[in-house]
Design an enzyme around this catalytic site. Structure first.
Site, PDB file in Angstrom:
ATOM      1  N   GLU A 127       0.841  -1.196   0.000  1.00 27.27           N
ATOM      2  CA  GLU A 127       0.000   0.000   0.000  1.00 27.27           C
ATOM      3  C   GLU A 127       0.874   1.243   0.000  1.00 27.27           C
ATOM      4  O   GLU A 127       2.042   1.192   0.416  1.00 27.27           O
ATOM      5  CB  GLU A 127      -0.927  -0.010   1.216  1.00 27.27           C
ATOM      6  CG  GLU A 127      -0.197  -0.083   2.537  1.00 27.27           C
ATOM      7  CD  GLU A 127      -1.089  -0.569   3.674  1.00 27.27           C
ATOM      8  OE1 GLU A 127      -1.393   0.252   4.544  1.00 27.27           O
ATOM      9  OE2 GLU A 127      -1.450  -1.763   3.685  1.00 27.27           O
ATOM     10  N   LYS A 129       2.603   4.573   1.226  1.00 24.58           N
ATOM     11  CA  LYS A 129       2.963   5.102   2.549  1.00 24.58           C
ATOM     12  C   LYS A 129       2.569   6.575   2.588  1.00 24.58           C
ATOM     13  O   LYS A 129       3.317   7.446   2.135  1.00 24.58           O
ATOM     14  CB  LYS A 129       4.452   4.929   2.826  1.00 24.58           C
ATOM     15  CG  LYS A 129       4.854   5.354   4.239  1.00 24.58           C
ATOM     16  CD  LYS A 129       6.334   5.107   4.479  1.00 24.58           C
ATOM     17  CE  LYS A 129       6.733   5.537   5.880  1.00 24.58           C
ATOM     18  NZ  LYS A 129       6.521   6.973   6.119  1.00 24.58           N
ATOM     19  N   ASP A 131       1.979  10.296   3.659  1.00 25.50           N
ATOM     20  CA  ASP A 131       2.791  11.207   4.464  1.00 25.50           C
ATOM     21  C   ASP A 131       1.845  12.133   5.229  1.00 25.50           C
ATOM     22  O   ASP A 131       1.552  13.251   4.820  1.00 25.50           O
ATOM     23  CB  ASP A 131       3.720  12.019   3.562  1.00 25.50           C
ATOM     24  CG  ASP A 131       4.858  12.652   4.347  1.00 25.50           C
ATOM     25  OD1 ASP A 131       5.007  12.321   5.531  1.00 25.50           O
ATOM     26  OD2 ASP A 131       5.589  13.478   3.767  1.00 25.50           O
ATOM     27  N   TYR A 238      -5.457   1.693   7.707  1.00 27.84           N
ATOM     28  CA  TYR A 238      -4.464   0.735   7.201  1.00 27.84           C
ATOM     29  C   TYR A 238      -4.305  -0.514   8.071  1.00 27.84           C
ATOM     30  O   TYR A 238      -3.567  -1.433   7.698  1.00 27.84           O
ATOM     31  CB  TYR A 238      -3.105   1.390   6.961  1.00 27.84           C
ATOM     32  CG  TYR A 238      -2.472   2.108   8.150  1.00 27.84           C
ATOM     33  CD1 TYR A 238      -2.121   1.438   9.315  1.00 27.84           C
ATOM     34  CD2 TYR A 238      -2.184   3.466   8.069  1.00 27.84           C
ATOM     35  CE1 TYR A 238      -1.521   2.086  10.375  1.00 27.84           C
ATOM     36  CE2 TYR A 238      -1.578   4.141   9.126  1.00 27.84           C
ATOM     37  CZ  TYR A 238      -1.253   3.445  10.281  1.00 27.84           C
ATOM     38  OH  TYR A 238      -0.658   4.098  11.334  1.00 27.84           O
ATOM     39  N   LYS A 328      11.077   3.223   1.391  1.00 32.91           N
ATOM     40  CA  LYS A 328      11.029   4.657   1.117  1.00 32.91           C
ATOM     41  C   LYS A 328      11.439   4.968  -0.328  1.00 32.91           C
ATOM     42  O   LYS A 328      12.330   4.326  -0.896  1.00 32.91           O
ATOM     43  CB  LYS A 328      11.956   5.428   2.081  1.00 32.91           C
ATOM     44  CG  LYS A 328      11.646   5.208   3.549  1.00 32.91           C
ATOM     45  CD  LYS A 328      10.431   5.952   4.003  1.00 32.91           C
ATOM     46  CE  LYS A 328      10.691   7.409   4.240  1.00 32.91           C
ATOM     47  NZ  LYS A 328      11.466   7.663   5.467  1.00 32.91           N
ATOM     48  N   CYS A 422      18.489  44.712 -16.891  1.00 32.00           N
ATOM     49  CA  CYS A 422      18.264  43.344 -17.361  1.00 32.00           C
ATOM     50  C   CYS A 422      19.600  42.666 -17.634  1.00 32.00           C
ATOM     51  O   CYS A 422      20.444  43.223 -18.351  1.00 32.00           O
ATOM     52  CB  CYS A 422      17.414  43.376 -18.628  1.00 32.00           C
ATOM     53  SG  CYS A 422      17.266  41.765 -19.446  1.00 32.00           S
ATOM     54  N   CYS A 425      19.743  42.174 -21.782  1.00 29.42           N
ATOM     55  CA  CYS A 425      19.827  43.285 -22.745  1.00 29.42           C
ATOM     56  C   CYS A 425      20.199  44.621 -22.113  1.00 29.42           C
ATOM     57  O   CYS A 425      20.293  45.633 -22.810  1.00 29.42           O
ATOM     58  CB  CYS A 425      18.502  43.423 -23.495  1.00 29.42           C
ATOM     59  SG  CYS A 425      17.137  44.032 -22.456  1.00 29.42           S
ATOM     60  N   CYS A 440      11.997  42.923 -17.040  1.00 27.49           N
ATOM     61  CA  CYS A 440      12.760  43.723 -17.999  1.00 27.49           C
ATOM     62  C   CYS A 440      11.779  44.554 -18.825  1.00 27.49           C
ATOM     63  O   CYS A 440      10.743  44.055 -19.256  1.00 27.49           O
ATOM     64  CB  CYS A 440      13.571  42.796 -18.902  1.00 27.49           C
ATOM     65  SG  CYS A 440      14.220  43.588 -20.393  1.00 27.49           S
ATOM     66  N   CYS A 446      15.008  42.647 -26.090  1.00 28.55           N
ATOM     67  CA  CYS A 446      15.612  41.652 -25.205  1.00 28.55           C
ATOM     68  C   CYS A 446      15.623  40.274 -25.868  1.00 28.55           C
ATOM     69  O   CYS A 446      14.582  39.767 -26.296  1.00 28.55           O
ATOM     70  CB  CYS A 446      14.838  41.590 -23.888  1.00 28.55           C
ATOM     71  SG  CYS A 446      15.558  40.458 -22.682  1.00 28.55           S
TER      72      CYS A 446
END
Length: 683
Positions: A127, A129, A131, A238, A328, A422, A425, A440, A446
């Site tokens: 199944e 796991k 968290d 579970y 894991k 920028c 450019c 920018c 640019c």
């Protein structure tokens, strides 16, 4: 002495250095346990905790005289909080041993086979796991009477009132159930719900959670259950704990989960029964591949011997069952160091800070860069160059820094400073008050924005250059034949004809379309420039209000704000755009290369007859398209919207008009036919 020396089997003597290291590890793990289980605010990722825990385990295995009852290796979770009443678990809620690699799982399978003295493959129940936060729920006569956190495995916190607010946990069981039934399971917050909750909390200036696990655990520990009730929590069972013997239970773990489901308790739909280690391996990699698509966060799978009798034969060690293991996944969070910060310019001009990291493996991939998002995020997390940070990579999501580890900040850590020009450019950069993104302003020149700028410039509603598609634009940029929109008008047939899949005829058509686009309108030209938040309607309003380009380009912000639908933010975008010398140079080049619009139209725009009126178009028109009707109305100063309101001047209804016409009739709004529209435009 390094870590490998500490684990050298030949080193049988317990040195002062080993004793100090064991004490250091216990202090760290005790602190991290408290942060994780009691405060719901972990300061290091799970992978770092696992590494330190493994190191302490190995030292204690090599030097058994150092083992103490209070060592983190002998405990489960954290102590119960004094703020809650405490509940002693009738059956301890143990933790699980971990497998971090395929080899470690195969070693687990081998240990089971040897202990059971079995040659045939063992049946397992696998199944996800989850968290989240582990809880125990007690039902008596089918009614939910008590719930507790895992706590230290022996004593947990009474969270009954909070658990009763979780919507998918039944308060009353169904069918034929045991008179007394304890359920173990995981409370979690689904990913989409977590993101929505954090977004709302941020908007209100409230605390946000670092991850769904913290959100679930923190929500369960609210002293006011009304707060918990507002959190989008879910639950999956579970296993069973204490069960009375008045109902016959299934003889397999999966069978018992199926019974729980029949009694009304939710279980994961990803649970599978497999046979042998190879099928476990296939399940593991299948779930890992789909991890990013699941609606909840998982950090691995749990593998349990399916046969209950075999579980009883295998028994337990001090803190975990021998018949189950948590396998894991590669860590999605890791710790590393920010070595430097670069600034990247996106296709829309957004300037994004990117951390250059000490390379580290995250989620099975070596990560050397992570996004820092924007200046607000850097300030919120207090990120500096030289910091040790926690980075996260989930699925295909770009790695990001989620937390700084402040106690590891070096004395020479440097503040992160955004550039004033920028980096691509050298144009001026702009950050509007209230916006997180720095941009920018050199949109026409640019290189980072070139493809999007030229694609927009040539689009149908802008300069309408027929045949100049995205692939051709990319090819022209790749060959550096065009560096700004003005370069389109410097192309010639001979050059284009030599491009792949082009030829003389196609080249001639494209050059003809480019030349035809030189004769345009002022609103189209303004829209084609790609000024932020200046769409077709705003471009039309600007042209009508000022009458010519020079007046728009030299207008103050206050003067720009006098234009209908132009507020302070849009006025600032327009003002900054025309103050950038690079943009002005491209505009001058375009005009010098022959782009123009009739002067008569400029004067007509200033004499617009429908200024201040709002129209809505609905249904199908026969003599023009809805787009053409919209442009014609806007050219005369009208505003065209997509919804009917009390402020609507008239609704223009074509064939098969729908709900907009109905609403207009309800509100008593004037209804115009297509013939009425044509008369209006001719007047």
């Amino acid at each position: 002495m390094n870590i490998k020396d500490l684990f050298d089997d030949s080193n049988a003597e317990v040195t002062a250095e080993i004793v100090d290291r064991v004490a250091q590890l216990r202090a760290l793990l005790t602190r991290y346990n408290r942060e994780y289980y009691e405060l719901d605010e972990p300061s290091v990722p799970d992978a770092e905790y696992d590494r330190l825990f493994r190191e302490l385990q190995q030292l204690e295995q090599q030097y058994p005289s150092l083992i103490t009852a209070s060592s983190p290796t002998q405990k489960v979770g954290g102590k119960a909080l004094d703020a809650f009443a405490q509940i002693r678990h009738e059956m301890p809620m143990l933790s699980l041993d971990n497998a971090l690699t395929d080899d470690e799982f195969h070693a687990f399978n081998k240990r089971i086979a040897e202990r059971l003295d079995r040659q045939e493959a063992i049946e397992f129940c696998c199944e996800p796991k989850l968290d989240g936060a582990a809880v125990s729920i007690l039902y008596e006569n089918g009614e939910l009477t008590q719930s507790a956190t895992r706590g230290d495995g022996q004593i947990g916190e009474d969270i009954t009132a909070n658990v009763r607010t979780i919507r998918n946990i039944p308060l009353q069981l169904e069918g034929k159930f045991p008179q007394r039934l304890e359920i173990r399971g995981e409370v979690f917050m689904p990913l989409q719900a977590f993101e929505r909750y954090n977004a709302r909390a941020a908007n209100k200036g409230e605390k946000t959670f670092a991850n769904p696990r913290n959100a679930a655990a923190g929500s369960l520990r609210q002293l006011d259950s009304r707060i918990t009730a507002q959190r989008p929590l879910h639950f999956y069972a579970y296993s069973m704990g204490v069960v009375s013997d008045d109902v016959e239970l299934a003889t397999t773990h999966f069978g018992r989960l199926t019974q729980l489901q029949q009694w009304g308790l939710p279980i994961s739909d990803e649970i599978r029964v497999v046979v042998g280690a190879e099928e476990c391996l296939a399940y593991y990699h299948s779930i890992l591949a789909r991890r990013a698509q699941l609606r909840y966060e998982i950090d691995g799978i749990v593998v349990k011997v399916n046969d209950i009798a075999l579980q009883q034969d295998l028994g337990f060690v001090s803190r975990a069952p021998r018949w189950a293991i948590a396998w894991k996944f590669p860590a999605q969070e890791e710790m590393t160091v920010i070595r430097d910060v670069d600034f990247q310019v996106g296709r829309t001009g957004a300037i994004t800070p990117v951390a250059r990291l000490e390379p580290v493996a995250v989620g099975g991939v070596i990560v050397a860069n992570a996004t820092l998002h924007n200046a607000d995020e850097i300030e919120r997390l207090d990120i500096r160059i030289g910091d040790t940070v926690i980075i996260r990579r989930a699925g295909d999501v770009i790695p990001q820094v989620v937390q700084v580890v402040p106690e590891r900040r070096p004395a020479d850590a440097r503040m992160i400073t955004f550039p004033q020009q920028c980096p691509v450019c050298n144009s001026h950069v702009e950050r509007i008050a209230g916006e997180a993104v720095t941009r920018c302003t050199g949109g026409l020149i640019c290189a980072a924005q070139r493809r999007e700028a030229i694609k927009h410039f040539a689009s149908r509603k802008a300069m309408d250059i027929d045949g100049l598609g995205e692939k051709l634009i990319e090819l022209l940029i790749e060959r550096e034949w065009i560096k700004s929109p003005a370069d389109l008008y410097r192309l010639n047939e001979r050059e284009l004809a030599y491009l792949p899949r082009m030829g003389d005829k196609s080249a001639k058509k494209i050059i003809a379309a480019i030349n035809a686009s030189k004769e345009t309108t002022l609103p189209r030209f303004l829209y084609a420039l790609g000024i932020r938040e200046v769409g077709e309607a705003t471009a039309t309003n600007l042209a009508q209000h000022f009458g010519d380009l020079e007046r728009i380009a030299t207008a103050s912000q206050a003067e720009l704000e006098e234009v209908p639908d132009v507020g302070a933010v849009v006025a600032n975008h327009i003002y900054q755009f025309f103050r950038e010398p690079h943009n002005q140079q491209v505009i001058d080049d375009l005009l010098a290369l022959g782009v123009h619009w009739p002067a008569l139209e400029q004067r007509a725009a200033a004499e617009a007859t429908l200024v201040g009126q709002t129209f809505v178009l609905t249904g199908t028109l026969s003599q023009m398209t809805r787009d053409e009707a919209k442009q014609a109305l806007q050219a005369r100063g009208a505003k065209v919207t997509g919804s009917v309101s009390a402020k609507t001047t008239a609704v223009i209804a074509g064939d098969n008009a729908g709900s907009k016409l109905t609403k207009a009739e309800e509100l008593g709004i004037t209804i115009l036919s297509e013939a009425d529209l044509i008369d209006l435009l001719q007047k």
